[in-house]
Design an enzyme around this catalytic site. Structure first.
Site, PDB file in Angstrom:
ATOM      1  N   ASN A  63     -10.147  -0.740  -1.897  1.00 31.42           N
ATOM      2  CA  ASN A  63      -8.714  -0.582  -1.639  1.00 31.42           C
ATOM      3  C   ASN A  63      -7.940  -1.144  -2.835  1.00 31.42           C
ATOM      4  OD1 ASN A  63      -6.069  -0.935  -0.800  1.00 31.42           O
ATOM      5  ND2 ASN A  63      -6.599  -1.676   1.240  1.00 31.42           N
ATOM      6  N   CYS A  94       0.822  -1.221   0.000  1.00 27.65           N
ATOM      7  CA  CYS A  94       0.000   0.000   0.000  1.00 27.65           C
ATOM      8  C   CYS A  94       0.850   1.262   0.000  1.00 27.65           C
ATOM      9  CB  CYS A  94      -0.925   0.002   1.204  1.00 27.65           C
ATOM     10  SG  CYS A  94      -1.915  -1.478   1.255  1.00 27.65           S
ATOM     11  N   HIS A 127      -3.700   6.780   1.401  1.00 29.43           N
ATOM     12  CA  HIS A 127      -4.000   5.484   0.797  1.00 29.43           C
ATOM     13  C   HIS A 127      -5.419   5.120   1.217  1.00 29.43           C
ATOM     14  CE1 HIS A 127      -4.245   1.308  -0.009  1.00 29.43           C
ATOM     15  NE2 HIS A 127      -4.137   0.951   1.262  1.00 29.43           N
TER      16      HIS A 127
HETATM   17  O1  UT7 Z   1      -4.504  -1.545   2.671  1.00 28.07           O
HETATM   18  C1  UT7 Z   1      -3.846  -2.235   3.685  1.00 28.07           C
HETATM   19  C2  UT7 Z   1      -4.273  -1.748   4.966  1.00 28.07           C
HETATM   20  N1  UT7 Z   1      -5.514  -2.367   5.310  1.00 28.07           N
HETATM   21  C3  UT7 Z   1      -6.220  -1.825   6.259  1.00 28.07           C
HETATM   22  O2  UT7 Z   1      -5.840  -0.786   6.749  1.00 28.07           O
HETATM   23  C4  UT7 Z   1      -7.460  -2.521   6.766  1.00 28.07           C
HETATM   24  C5  UT7 Z   1      -7.540  -2.389   8.253  1.00 28.07           C
HETATM   25  N2  UT7 Z   1      -8.628  -3.113   8.849  1.00 28.07           N
HETATM   26  C6  UT7 Z   1      -9.927  -2.800   8.634  1.00 28.07           C
HETATM   27  O3  UT7 Z   1     -10.202  -1.922   7.836  1.00 28.07           O
HETATM   28  C7  UT7 Z   1     -11.001  -3.509   9.405  1.00 28.07           C
HETATM   29  O4  UT7 Z   1     -10.415  -4.249  10.443  1.00 28.07           O
HETATM   30  C8  UT7 Z   1     -11.895  -4.449   8.549  1.00 28.07           C
HETATM   31  C9  UT7 Z   1     -12.739  -3.623   7.594  1.00 28.07           C
HETATM   32  C10 UT7 Z   1     -10.994  -5.394   7.759  1.00 28.07           C
HETATM   33  C11 UT7 Z   1     -12.823  -5.270   9.430  1.00 28.07           C
HETATM   34  O5  UT7 Z   1     -13.582  -4.425  10.259  1.00 28.07           O
HETATM   35  P1  UT7 Z   1     -13.712  -4.752  11.816  1.00 28.07           P
HETATM   36  O6  UT7 Z   1     -14.644  -3.770  12.365  1.00 28.07           O
HETATM   37  O7  UT7 Z   1     -12.306  -4.765  12.373  1.00 28.07           O
HETATM   38  O8  UT7 Z   1     -14.363  -6.169  11.821  1.00 28.07           O
HETATM   39  P2  UT7 Z   1     -13.800  -7.532  12.440  1.00 28.07           P
HETATM   40  O9  UT7 Z   1     -12.659  -8.040  11.615  1.00 28.07           O
HETATM   41  O10 UT7 Z   1     -13.552  -7.317  13.876  1.00 28.07           O
HETATM   42  O11 UT7 Z   1     -15.028  -8.491  12.245  1.00 28.07           O
HETATM   43  C12 UT7 Z   1     -16.252  -8.273  12.909  1.00 28.07           C
HETATM   44  C13 UT7 Z   1     -17.192  -9.392  12.532  1.00 28.07           C
HETATM   45  C14 UT7 Z   1     -16.592 -10.794  12.666  1.00 28.07           C
HETATM   46  O12 UT7 Z   1     -17.602 -11.637  13.174  1.00 28.07           O
HETATM   47  P3  UT7 Z   1     -17.624 -12.012  14.745  1.00 28.07           P
HETATM   48  O13 UT7 Z   1     -16.318 -12.683  14.991  1.00 28.07           O
HETATM   49  O14 UT7 Z   1     -17.766 -10.699  15.464  1.00 28.07           O
HETATM   50  O15 UT7 Z   1     -18.810 -12.895  14.823  1.00 28.07           O
HETATM   51  C15 UT7 Z   1     -16.276 -11.173  11.244  1.00 28.07           C
HETATM   52  O16 UT7 Z   1     -16.325 -12.561  11.039  1.00 28.07           O
HETATM   53  O17 UT7 Z   1     -17.574  -9.264  11.146  1.00 28.07           O
HETATM   54  C16 UT7 Z   1     -17.381 -10.514  10.483  1.00 28.07           C
HETATM   55  N3  UT7 Z   1     -17.026 -10.223   9.089  1.00 28.07           N
HETATM   56  C17 UT7 Z   1     -17.965 -10.010   8.154  1.00 28.07           C
HETATM   57  N4  UT7 Z   1     -19.291  -9.995   8.176  1.00 28.07           N
HETATM   58  C18 UT7 Z   1     -19.934  -9.718   7.030  1.00 28.07           C
HETATM   59  C19 UT7 Z   1     -15.797 -10.109   8.540  1.00 28.07           C
HETATM   60  N5  UT7 Z   1     -15.921  -9.813   7.226  1.00 28.07           N
HETATM   61  C20 UT7 Z   1     -17.240  -9.750   6.967  1.00 28.07           C
HETATM   62  C21 UT7 Z   1     -17.972  -9.475   5.797  1.00 28.07           C
HETATM   63  N6  UT7 Z   1     -19.313  -9.471   5.876  1.00 28.07           N
HETATM   64  N7  UT7 Z   1     -17.386  -9.193   4.625  1.00 28.07           N
END
Ligand code: UT7
Length: 333
Positions: free
Chosen positions: A290, A116, A260
């Site tokens: 992204n 990135c 980014h």
């Molecule tokens: O470009 C490189 C840099 N990348 C980044 O900077 C990305 C940084 N991270 C993020 O942007 C966020 O962490 C995400 C967008 C990837 C995820 O958001 P979050 O609020 O951190 O969600 P999470 O990973 O904590 O997941 C919450 C819940 C989980 O379920 P449980 O364990 O709470 O039951 C996931 O399994 O959401 C679930 N989940 C989804 N649900 C529906 C994960 N992906 C999805 C999805 N649709 N696509």
């Protein structure tokens, strides 16, 4: 030795695939919802390639536009630096395809794999080559096709909904003007390598990709989203402040921050930390997701097309991602 040679961005271009993939389209492929994707990332749609379009195809289209806008022909380019982690082939990189297909001389051409942060790394390298008078006109590209690497089932939904394909390019030219790249700062912390990575194909494995690796999904990119998010909201403001300090600027001097495009919530958190409104933090993640190394040059080109950048404006580019790597650049337009 006094160096007063500087580099300016003489032209910008970008290219994204025609195929729009909406959150609704993804709902049909995996257990996800438009509401989840929008609320967690800000993304409404992204562009994914179809057929056999490779990263180089997007890179070449973006480069053509940047060169046209800079009024520079292929024979005037004396170096190509392409940032990508998704080259068409395992080797060589896409920079040589750009050199060949745009009809450039047998100039230096190489790829940078800083994920990135790749575009800012490439810009920084190009800036150094220009300042030391090794090169006069450098084509700097950020390009990715991420869609073909994704697991588009429920298992891979955390990554699959975030990433898109695209390319952006800038022609960097030597000058002595006020209008120039003021500074760049590059960082890395490899101990976090496995927080956002793709294991295979890997030279550590023989063969580099096996049926076992594929069955275990080790050829898909994977991310510890929460850890990446946690570090991103610290590193972005840090990198931006480093750019300000290096140029004795304050945040009030900055017309636009072009981060980014990783997550709209990250950009909002950065704006809050810097105490600025979101109209000074450019965002187009809503439409493209992204696009890794391509996101900053696409955003820069769109911001310029939308009239959001005026002569004399101070811009700060900032990135954070796999490696971890992070970086910033200050530019006077
Ligand atoms: O470009 C490189 C840099 N990348 C980044 O900077 C990305 C940084 N991270 C993020 O942007 C966020 O962490 C995400 C967008 C990837 C995820 O958001 P979050 O609020 O951190 O969600 P999470 O990973 O904590 O997941 C919450 C819940 C989980 O379920 P449980 O364990 O709470 O039951 C996931 O399994 O959401 C679930 N989940 C989804 N649900 C529906 C994960 N992906 C999805 C999805 N649709 N696509």
């Amino acid at each position: 030795m006094r160096i007063d040679r500087k580099s300016e961005i003489a032209g910008l271009g970008f290219s994204v695939p025609d195929r729009i993939v909406t959150n609704k389209d993804l709902e049909a492929l995996m257990d996800t919802t438009d509401e989840w994707i929008v609320s967690r990332s800000g993304i409404h749609e992204r562009r994914w390639v179809s057929g056999e379009t490779g990263t180089s195809d997007l890179a070449i289209a973006a480069s053509r536009q940047a060169m046209e806008r800079a009024g520079v022909n292929a024979r005037e380019i004396d170096m190509v630096i392409a940032a990508t982690i998704t080259p068409d082939y395992y080797f060589p990189g896409i920079s040589v395809q750009i050199q060949d297909q745009l009809g450039m001389h047998s100039i230096g051409a190489f790829d940078i794999r800083a994920a990135c942060s790749g575009f800012i790394y490439a810009l920084s390298v190009a800036d150094q080559f220009i300042k030391t008078a090794y090169a006069k006109t450098v084509l700097v590209v950020g390009a990715e096709v991420q869609s073909t690497a994704l697991n588009v089932s429920t298992e891979g939904r955390d990554m699959a909904v975030l990433f898109g394909d695209g390319a952006g390019a800038a022609v960097l030219r030597a000058g002595h003007n006020e209008r120039c790249v003021l500074s760049t700062h590059l960082h890395s912390q490899g101990k976090y390598l496995k927080e956002l990575w793709c294991e295979g194909p890997a030279s550590r494995c023989n063969p580099r990709i096996s049926e076992e690796m594929i069955n275990e999904g080790r050829h898909y990119p994977s991310m510890n989203g929460r850890e990446v998010f946690r570090q991103a909201v610290t590193r972005f403001p840090e990198a931006i402040c480093e750019a300000l300090d290096a140029n004795s600027l304050s945040i009030d001097d900055v017309a636009l921050i072009i981060p980014h495009q990783a997550n709209l919530r990250i950009s909002q958190a950065v704006a809050k930390k810097l105490r600025i409104s979101m109209d000074r933090v450019y965002s187009n993640i809503q439409r493209y997701g992204n696009t890794t190394a391509a996101s900053i040059p696409i955003a820069l080109a769109e911001a310029l097309d939308e009239g959001k950048i005026k002569e004399g404006d101070i811009l700060i580019l900032a990135a954070f991602g796999a490696g971890f790597t992070w970086a910033s650049a200050a530019i006077r337009w």
